[in-house]
Design a protein around this motif. Sequence first.
Motif, PDB file in Angstrom:
ATOM      1  N   LEU A 194       0.829  -1.202   0.000  1.00  0.00           N
ATOM      2  CA  LEU A 194       0.000   0.000   0.000  1.00  0.00           C
ATOM      3  C   LEU A 194       0.863   1.251   0.000  1.00  0.00           C
ATOM      4  O   LEU A 194       0.676   2.169  -0.820  1.00  0.00           O
TER       5      LEU A 194
ATOM      6  N   LEU B  45       1.059   3.941  -3.112  1.00  0.00           N
ATOM      7  CA  LEU B  45       0.724   5.350  -2.946  1.00  0.00           C
ATOM      8  C   LEU B  45       1.933   6.233  -3.250  1.00  0.00           C
ATOM      9  O   LEU B  45       1.812   7.282  -3.893  1.00  0.00           O
TER      10      LEU B  45
ATOM     11  N   ILE C  10      -6.994   8.500  -4.479  1.00  0.00           N
ATOM     12  CA  ILE C  10      -8.177   8.492  -3.603  1.00  0.00           C
ATOM     13  C   ILE C  10      -8.869   7.133  -3.668  1.00  0.00           C
ATOM     14  O   ILE C  10      -9.285   6.574  -2.651  1.00  0.00           O
TER      15      ILE C  10
ATOM     16  N   LEU D 210      -7.226   4.513  -1.630  1.00  0.00           N
ATOM     17  CA  LEU D 210      -7.516   4.618  -0.197  1.00  0.00           C
ATOM     18  C   LEU D 210      -8.753   3.795   0.148  1.00  0.00           C
ATOM     19  O   LEU D 210      -8.811   3.129   1.184  1.00  0.00           O
TER      20      LEU D 210
ATOM     21  N   ASP E 200      -9.083   0.027   2.414  1.00  0.00           N
ATOM     22  CA  ASP E 200      -9.784   0.057   3.689  1.00  0.00           C
ATOM     23  C   ASP E 200     -10.419  -1.298   3.969  1.00  0.00           C
ATOM     24  O   ASP E 200     -11.215  -1.795   3.181  1.00  0.00           O
TER      25      ASP E 200
ATOM     26  N   LEU F 118      -9.067   5.089   6.155  1.00  0.00           N
ATOM     27  CA  LEU F 118      -8.667   5.447   4.791  1.00  0.00           C
ATOM     28  C   LEU F 118      -9.874   5.803   3.934  1.00  0.00           C
ATOM     29  O   LEU F 118      -9.893   6.837   3.260  1.00  0.00           O
TER      30      LEU F 118
ATOM     31  N   ALA G  22     -11.006   9.294   2.192  1.00  0.00           N
ATOM     32  CA  ALA G  22     -11.298   9.428   0.762  1.00  0.00           C
ATOM     33  C   ALA G  22     -12.666  10.058   0.540  1.00  0.00           C
ATOM     34  O   ALA G  22     -12.820  10.989  -0.271  1.00  0.00           O
TER      35      ALA G  22
END
Lengths: 510, 565
Positions: free
Chosen positions: B42, B46, B95, B98, B102, B531, B535
Amino acid sequence: MSSDFPWLTALVVLPLVGAAVLALLPAGARSSARGVALGFSLAELLLVVGALSAFDTSRAGEHQLLETHQWIPSIGASYAVGVDGVGIALIAMSVLLVPLVVLAAWREQGSSDGPTDQLRAYLAITLVLEAFIVAVFAARDVFFFYVLFEAMLIPVYFLIGRFGGAQRRYAAIKFLIYSLFGGLIMLVAVIVLYQHGPGGAQGFLTDNLTGITLDPTTEKWLFAGFFLAFAIKAPMFPVHTWLPDAAQNATPGTSTLLVGVLDKVGTFGMLTLCLPLFPAASRWAAPFVIVLAVVSILYGALLAIGQKDLMRLIAYTSVSHFGFIVLGIFAFTSTSVAGSSFYMVNHGLSTGALFLIAGFLVQRRGSQQIADFGGLQKVVPIMAGTFLVAGLSALSLPGLSTFISEFLVLVGTFARHPAAAIVATLGVVLAAIYVLWTYQRIFTGPVRDGLETMPDMRVRERWAVAPLIAAMLVLGFVPGPALDLVRPPAHTTLEQVGVTDVPVTAEGSK
Amino acid sequence: MFTAPHVDWAHLAPVAIVLLAAVIGVLLEAFVPARVRRTVQLAFTLAALAGSLVAVAALWHGVRTSGGVKVLGGSLVVDGPTLVLQATILVLAIIAILVVADRTETGEDAFAPSAASVPGSDHEALARRLGLQQTEVYPLLLFATGGMLVFPATADLLTLFVALEVLSLPLYLLTGMARRRRLLSQEASMKYFLLGAFASALMLFGIALVYGYSSSLHYADIATKIGSPTDLDTLLLVGSVLILAGLLFKVGAVPFHAWTPDVYQGAPTPITGFMAACTKVAAFGALLRFVYTVIPGLKWDLDVVLWTVTIATMVVGTVIAMVQTDMKRVLAYSSVAHAGFILTGVVALDAQGVSSVLFYLFVYGLATIGAFGVVWLVRERDADGLVLGEATHLSQWAGIGRRHPWLAASFALFLLSFAGIPLTAGFIGKFGVFSAAADGGAWPLALVGVLASAGAAFFYVRIVVLMFFADVPEVEESGEPAASTASVSADDAVEPGTDVELATPQGAAVATLVEERPATTVTTVVRSEGLAAVAIGLCAVATVVLGVFPTPVLDLVQHMSTFLP
């Protein structure tokens, strides 16, 4: 304060601040939501008084208190506000109504229905709506006007849908879809209008779009786009059917703002956008619009007579009254246009009073059916008296302000279109029937079982209605100051439309 | 003779970073211990996307002054629209990821523990018991994003096709990886793959025909060739229409929209959000470049095609969305309708059209990711209190607004933005494309557009009504909404399911098959790990801010909306 003070912006911002305060009220202080809302709405009233004092009545035909700032230059939109006499009169009327609506919601929203949080949301949305209302009457930019015209649907939608009666969901959707439909058609007209205007970063300013030369066919189409939106909003026959449903299912306070103020945006838009922007098309469409207006007057009145539901009845009386307003606007005489402008203010006061008092009645009885009432005059004399006064204002009794405006509309219309004026006068007769017959059914005769102990108006409720009745009486006997506000804009409008005024020989009751 | 082209790495950096990171991501999968693999992947993903965004920002000024450069021998063009689209894709991808990452309070992400296992098999049960996680999704997302970054930048037909495949293949895979309702998910994946392959084939055939006409694959050469009449016009016209068909398939325009509802519904919800937002941006980017730089010479011939598609897309999307009962399908058909709205801006064929489409894509993407993020958090809970899959039937959303005002309010905001209500970003977007269309003489399209908008408003508003105005008994005011024993109310109950017994132990009680649904479930909102909440919040704030003060972004886009020929 100096004349440079941004009165209109302050008038827009203050209610928004109030709404934000309400939304962020800490859990412990939520019981004070009513006080906060009332405080903000009263402060707003003070601000209006200040704005009125800064407004130069001798130049009421011009737009004053102007503020212009760039907003979205790439699409030509500006934040531009300014009011002429009509605009500030309508703002003052709206701002007067809001604290009364807050007072009327004091217990109705919240005590019976869940925690006080419901009431807090109701009051916060009402304040947001107030900000939109002030801004829409002050907007001097077509794009800005359009944005507000559409955006203000959302708070009303929530007010009806969340807090209304049995069929509130249906009513809320119907209201929104009708209005959105009209609004979106108007959007196309707005876009095309901009392309025919001067363009540029300030291309949407109403002043920049006034007086541009348009191809006659285009102008007619654009006029139709704007007019349809405004006719739905007003509402006029045959696009009025959302109003009775909305009024029947909304809370009395919401109905007051919806019918008393928001629908005025429709007639206000015709007066301040349709006529100046599309003068030739307005002249072209006038006969058609006048016929529709007369039909609205009679149709609304006849349907009002036939209603069994008190709130629907008031809604239909408004359809009739909006017919008068539109009639006056499109009769194109200074008397009738000034009369219509004044009518908009008076109708807000009169309908507001009717809805609020009817709301108190309905809340006590638990039913909106007129048949469920009877003989209440002996039980609740104060309520009967105030309802009678409000009702008489709806039938335009001399001495009340509505008489003057209706008289001006009819006299002014008669000078140009005698036939229309004569037929419209029938509406006055029908008004007498629906008002007096309703009064008779509710307040006279034997007291119905179970109603003997109905409590009369409480102090709070009296305070919610008294200012309206006082205003109607004062404006009824001393209409001069108000007429000074609306006469010069009427002359300006006629100049923009390019018609010569027809003098009214017997101009009564000044 | 083959000469190696000069490679301008600086201008390739945004694409190169993402694709390189994707390759490294596959290696990470092999070498990083399972315990920390998800965290590492992750963070790495990102970081790669953020790095690529920085690279775009670094190129911005130069491109703005120079107007753009061609790299790789003219196969890729880095000009204003390319950078805007790449930035949009990257921001939206960050976004969306994210939301993908989650796991919510349930601790389960959206993906099957072992996507290769047969649904309902022992293998699957074992994988679930072991708590496996399919962290390959992150490299797959990076590959897809990489393809999307190339797609709008391509200036020759072969690269266009390669980019299309690079972005599509990972999406086919990701679609089939849902943790719950796996058969539905795999069916969706299969449909997507078959229809996608069909569209690719059409496009490839079109490319061959156009090559036959112009004997070049480069946009610029084809455009020049179109200017000089030949006797091969039929080849060109048929070829162009076929290429357009391939692009319109990715966009989800009628009549190439049939995959949209099934895929949107079957794919894991966070993936749906990513796909709906980012693919649409990339595909419209490619479509814009093709329409603006290759076929302006065919405007008279192709206008009728584009107009028909545009009107059909708006009308069909709107009308069919009205009768949907599943939230994800509603959003799918709404995305079809939006493809139509965006197409009105494409058809406009002027600079204003480009900038309005670019802005629309950004705000539409934001609202879409936010909306699917919310759908991801609204779940079913069975009688034992176990959290199941997403509660996507519309009736299950009744009364959410009363119990979870903030979540429902942000969802309502996204819907209002879709509907184009003023003071939301969606309005500015719609205003832009409609005024561009009217400006370009296509005002009938604008008129159909606003009428379709009014129709579309109906189903958006119906959902708001359901969330806020439904008569659902108030749940007791206990602090923890998700943890509270959510009360069963009549409205909350789903349509009676089949009588499949779910007498399985904790953790295994997830419905893996399509039909397998407990008889009674209630709707509950699971808490995000943070997360997804971030978002959704970002999307909501951006939707409001861009609705009220769009000027900075509009200006940014406006100066970058000229295609390099």
